[in-house]
Design a protein around this motif. Structure first.
Motif, PDB file in Angstrom:
ATOM      1  N   THR A   1      -2.779  16.762  -0.115  1.00 22.02           N
ATOM      2  CA  THR A   1      -3.675  16.130  -1.080  1.00 22.02           C
ATOM      3  C   THR A   1      -2.856  15.460  -2.181  1.00 22.02           C
ATOM      4  OG1 THR A   1      -5.382  17.801  -0.676  1.00 22.02           O
ATOM      5  CG2 THR A   1      -5.584  16.493  -2.686  1.00 22.02           C
ATOM      6  N   PHE A   2      -3.186  14.212  -2.441  1.00 21.73           N
ATOM      7  CA  PHE A   2      -2.544  13.479  -3.536  1.00 21.73           C
ATOM      8  C   PHE A   2      -3.534  12.435  -4.017  1.00 21.73           C
ATOM      9  CE2 PHE A   2       0.347  10.627  -5.724  1.00 21.73           C
ATOM     10  CZ  PHE A   2       1.292  11.488  -6.265  1.00 21.73           C
ATOM     11  N   GLU A   3      -3.808  12.438  -5.319  1.00 21.42           N
ATOM     12  CA  GLU A   3      -4.833  11.562  -5.896  1.00 21.42           C
ATOM     13  C   GLU A   3      -4.145  10.444  -6.676  1.00 21.42           C
ATOM     14  OE1 GLU A   3      -8.238  14.818  -6.907  1.00 21.42           O
ATOM     15  OE2 GLU A   3      -6.227  15.173  -7.697  1.00 21.42           O
ATOM     16  N   PHE A   4      -3.947   9.323  -6.000  1.00 20.69           N
ATOM     17  CA  PHE A   4      -3.131   8.263  -6.595  1.00 20.69           C
ATOM     18  C   PHE A   4      -3.758   7.685  -7.856  1.00 20.69           C
ATOM     19  CE2 PHE A   4      -2.276   3.733  -7.143  1.00 20.69           C
ATOM     20  CZ  PHE A   4      -0.910   3.767  -7.368  1.00 20.69           C
ATOM     21  N   PHE A   5      -5.012   7.238  -7.774  1.00 21.33           N
ATOM     22  CA  PHE A   5      -5.590   6.555  -8.932  1.00 21.33           C
ATOM     23  C   PHE A   5      -5.801   7.486 -10.129  1.00 21.33           C
ATOM     24  CE2 PHE A   5      -6.924   3.449  -5.593  1.00 21.33           C
ATOM     25  CZ  PHE A   5      -6.155   2.395  -6.065  1.00 21.33           C
ATOM     26  N   PRO A   6      -6.250   8.732  -9.946  1.00 18.93           N
ATOM     27  CA  PRO A   6      -6.254   9.637 -11.099  1.00 18.93           C
ATOM     28  C   PRO A   6      -4.875   9.807 -11.729  1.00 18.93           C
ATOM     29  CG  PRO A   6      -7.699  10.504  -9.415  1.00 18.93           C
ATOM     30  CD  PRO A   6      -6.991   9.319  -8.801  1.00 18.93           C
ATOM     31  N   LEU A   7      -3.836   9.879 -10.893  1.00 24.84           N
ATOM     32  CA  LEU A   7      -2.489  10.006 -11.451  1.00 24.84           C
ATOM     33  C   LEU A   7      -2.078   8.733 -12.182  1.00 24.84           C
ATOM     34  CD1 LEU A   7       0.154  11.566 -11.793  1.00 24.84           C
ATOM     35  CD2 LEU A   7       0.910  10.586  -9.620  1.00 24.84           C
ATOM     36  N   GLN A   8      -2.385   7.583 -11.597  1.00 28.16           N
ATOM     37  CA  GLN A   8      -2.047   6.326 -12.264  1.00 28.16           C
ATOM     38  C   GLN A   8      -2.717   6.235 -13.633  1.00 28.16           C
ATOM     39  OE1 GLN A   8      -3.581   2.706 -10.472  1.00 28.16           O
ATOM     40  NE2 GLN A   8      -1.796   1.536 -11.130  1.00 28.16           N
ATOM     41  N   VAL A   9      -3.988   6.630 -13.693  1.00 23.94           N
ATOM     42  CA  VAL A   9      -4.698   6.587 -14.967  1.00 23.94           C
ATOM     43  C   VAL A   9      -4.131   7.622 -15.939  1.00 23.94           C
ATOM     44  CG1 VAL A   9      -6.933   7.079 -16.047  1.00 23.94           C
ATOM     45  CG2 VAL A   9      -6.790   5.524 -14.104  1.00 23.94           C
TER      46      VAL A   9
ATOM     47  N   ASP B   1      -0.054   7.353   4.454  1.00 24.47           N
ATOM     48  CA  ASP B   1      -0.389   7.334   3.027  1.00 24.47           C
ATOM     49  C   ASP B   1      -1.794   6.774   2.823  1.00 24.47           C
ATOM     50  OD1 ASP B   1      -0.552   7.154   0.305  1.00 24.47           O
ATOM     51  OD2 ASP B   1       1.291   5.985   0.036  1.00 24.47           O
ATOM     52  N   LEU B   2      -2.738   7.681   2.599  1.00 25.37           N
ATOM     53  CA  LEU B   2      -4.108   7.314   2.251  1.00 25.37           C
ATOM     54  C   LEU B   2      -4.463   7.955   0.906  1.00 25.37           C
ATOM     55  CD1 LEU B   2      -6.511   5.685   3.449  1.00 25.37           C
ATOM     56  CD2 LEU B   2      -7.361   7.826   4.403  1.00 25.37           C
ATOM     57  N   SER B   3      -3.473   8.037   0.037  1.00 27.19           N
ATOM     58  CA  SER B   3      -3.687   8.680  -1.260  1.00 27.19           C
ATOM     59  C   SER B   3      -4.561   7.847  -2.183  1.00 27.19           C
ATOM     60  CB  SER B   3      -2.348   8.971  -1.938  1.00 27.19           C
ATOM     61  OG  SER B   3      -1.594   7.787  -2.126  1.00 27.19           O
ATOM     62  N   ASN B   4      -4.955   6.664  -1.739  1.00 24.52           N
ATOM     63  CA  ASN B   4      -5.894   5.828  -2.492  1.00 24.52           C
ATOM     64  C   ASN B   4      -7.342   6.092  -2.117  1.00 24.52           C
ATOM     65  OD1 ASN B   4      -5.078   4.625   0.064  1.00 24.52           O
ATOM     66  ND2 ASN B   4      -6.427   2.917  -0.455  1.00 24.52           N
ATOM     67  N   GLU B   5      -7.606   6.933  -1.099  1.00 22.42           N
ATOM     68  CA  GLU B   5      -8.968   7.195  -0.647  1.00 22.42           C
ATOM     69  C   GLU B   5      -9.167   8.689  -0.404  1.00 22.42           C
ATOM     70  OE1 GLU B   5     -10.185   5.003   2.789  1.00 22.42           O
ATOM     71  OE2 GLU B   5     -10.424   3.123   1.684  1.00 22.42           O
TER      72      GLU B   5
ATOM     73  N   GLY C   1       0.770  -1.234   0.000  1.00 22.24           N
ATOM     74  CA  GLY C   1       0.000   0.000   0.000  1.00 22.24           C
ATOM     75  C   GLY C   1       0.797   1.277   0.000  1.00 22.24           C
ATOM     76  N   HIS C   2       2.041   1.240  -0.480  1.00 26.53           N
ATOM     77  CA  HIS C   2       2.840   2.464  -0.556  1.00 26.53           C
ATOM     78  C   HIS C   2       2.539   3.174  -1.882  1.00 26.53           C
ATOM     79  CE1 HIS C   2       5.167   1.938   3.105  1.00 26.53           C
ATOM     80  NE2 HIS C   2       5.235   0.651   2.816  1.00 26.53           N
ATOM     81  N   PHE C   3       1.347   3.740  -1.947  1.00 27.96           N
ATOM     82  CA  PHE C   3       0.877   4.344  -3.190  1.00 27.96           C
ATOM     83  C   PHE C   3       1.704   5.565  -3.577  1.00 27.96           C
ATOM     84  CE2 PHE C   3      -2.866   2.237  -1.327  1.00 27.96           C
ATOM     85  CZ  PHE C   3      -3.217   1.404  -2.379  1.00 27.96           C
ATOM     86  N   LEU C   4       1.912   6.463  -2.639  1.00 30.36           N
ATOM     87  CA  LEU C   4       2.620   7.699  -2.942  1.00 30.36           C
ATOM     88  C   LEU C   4       4.048   7.419  -3.391  1.00 30.36           C
ATOM     89  CD1 LEU C   4       2.728  10.788  -2.960  1.00 30.36           C
ATOM     90  CD2 LEU C   4       3.327  10.706  -0.542  1.00 30.36           C
ATOM     91  N   THR C   5       4.729   6.546  -2.694  1.00 24.98           N
ATOM     92  CA  THR C   5       6.106   6.211  -3.060  1.00 24.98           C
ATOM     93  C   THR C   5       6.165   5.630  -4.466  1.00 24.98           C
ATOM     94  OG1 THR C   5       6.592   5.766  -0.730  1.00 24.98           O
ATOM     95  CG2 THR C   5       8.129   4.890  -2.358  1.00 24.98           C
TER      96      THR C   5
END
Length: 419
Positions: free
Chosen positions: A144-152, A89-93, A22-26
């Motif tokens: 604020t960091f939006e992991f899934f929008p960035l991944q897409v 890191d809760l950038s997934n939610e 779950g280290h999304f930001l990294t």
């Protein structure tokens, strides 16, 4: 070809992961090629302890001390001494404020002697800091960091996508918005996880007879929907029952017991999937976002990014200012065709009828003269398709990633943690 911006950063940024998953930001900063060093042994230098949260409520669980048991010996001392920052890191939610969870987190931090102002909570929700400070004053830091929008965005990018995600290749071959020139108009609306706004939207389509005009997925309450357990459709919350009781009447007679799908491979609800065939068949899309009735939440998810990237005009069934967020990211929002006044209504009981009215008006215009609809929308549609390929990733880097890198670099240089 798109190019991700590189902001000047003089200090090496040391990220120290604790826990394995779950280290999304990294991961995201690594994909972007940012100047970070991931290490388990930072020595005496300032460093950022990265602790994956995965699910917001875990911060309040007594098990594992609300995730803080992932910290290793010496971490709490470094936090107290100012040599470390703790990044949750809760950038997934993008949760709203839940006081019991924050109060449990405060207790757990106090038990370890960790000052609140050494802790950064990274989420997708831009309003969380304001609501927290109204209740608790200064304390935790919120980024604020939006992991899934960035991944897409990385996946959609013409250069980065094939390089980073070759196993999830996006086939755009022959895709163009409004490719189907003949036949009746159609709209698209995709719904997977069971949420109240999706139940109400589905029923509204039925009562208006629009279910005959749309390409609509709705996974219902059956065993074949693994995301059906989020709500009990037979017991609506009082505020939803009061505002929308007639729409929910006799729900047992019309709620699907088997998933109604439009995707043959059953994969369009995954992050890196995009059914371009479905979009090519349609003239308008109704974006059914994750959040609607959750108060104190402002964000979009990858669902909006993918829909906007196809170029179709859209109505958003989501949180307040979701359309505004897409505009901030550089997408055209078809203001001349679509009435987006609903976007600024904070009260969901007020916003949903405005959304219904917007859908009804847009669909009447589209269905009434499909060729004219295409002519009026085409320039913005093609601009959005092009933006997703070459402009979205640099824009996200400018407005979201670069400010975060600057904050991390400032901490490395000075030990200060700022909002």
């Amino acid at each position: 070809m798109s190019q991700v911006l590189s902001e000047p950063v003089s200090s090496e940024i040391l990220l120290v992961p604790r826990g394995e998953a779950g280290h999304f930001l990294t991961a995201a900063l690594g994909w972007l090629g940012k100047r970070i060093t991931v290490t388990a042994q930072p020595g005496t230098a300032n460093h950022v302890l990265c602790l994956p949260v995965l699910d917001f409520v875990r911060l309040g669980f007594p098990e594992a001390n609300g995730r803080l048991d992932l910290l290793e010996p010496g971490d709490a001392e470094n936090l107290r001494a100012g040599r470390a920052a703790l990044l949750l890191d809760l950038s997934n939610e993008g949760p709203g404020l839940h006081a019991p969870t924050f109060e449990a987190l405060h207790r757990n931090l106090a038990g370890l002697g960790i000052p609140r102002d050494r802790v950064i909570l990274v989420t997708q929700n831009r309003l969380l800091r304001l609501d927290y400070e109204r209740l608790y004053g200064e304390g935790l830091r919120f980024w604020t960091f939006e992991f899934f929008p960035l991944q897409v965005a990385l996946w959609l990018d013409a250069e980065a996508g094939p390089r980073l995600f070759p196993q999830h290749a996006l086939d755009r071959t022959g895709y163009t918005p409004f490719a189907r020139a003949s036949g009746p108009a159609r709209f698209l609306c995709q719904n997977a996880a069971l949420r109240w706004h999706r139940v109400l939207l589905y029923r509204w389509f039925q009562l208006k007879g629009l279910d005959r005009d749309g390409l609509i997925s709705f996974h219902g309450i059956g065993e074949d929907n693994p995301k059906a357990g989020g709500i009990n459709v037979f017991h609506a919350p009082p505020e939803i029952e009061a505002a929308f009781g007639p729409l929910l009447a006799d729900v047992g007679s019309w709620i699907p017991r088997r998933a109604r799908r439009i995707d043959a491979d059953q994969g369009t609800d995954m992050v890196m999937t995009l059914d371009t065939g479905a979009y090519a068949e349609c003239d308008l899309t109704v974006i059914s976002e994750t959040d609607f009735f959750e108060l104190g939440v402002e964000r979009i998810t990858e669902k909006s990014i993918k829909a906007a990237a196809t170029g179709l005009p859209f109505v958003m069934v989501g949180a307040p200012r979701a359309v505004e967020r897409l505009s901030e990211l550089g997408f055209q929002t078809f203001g001349g065709l679509i009435d987006h006044h609903y976007d600024f209504a904070a009260d969901p009981a007020e916003r949903l009828p405005l959304v219904f009215r917007s859908i009804e008006r847009a669909w009447a215009t589209c269905r009434g003269d499909r060729a004219r609809w295409h002519r009026l929308a085409r320039e913005q549609a093609e601009a959005n398709v092009a933006h997703a390929r070459t402009g979205l990733l640099p824009q996200l880097d400018r407005v979201m990633v670069a400010p975060l890198i600057v904050r991390l670099a400032r901490f490395m240089e000075t030990g200060a943690i700022v909002h």
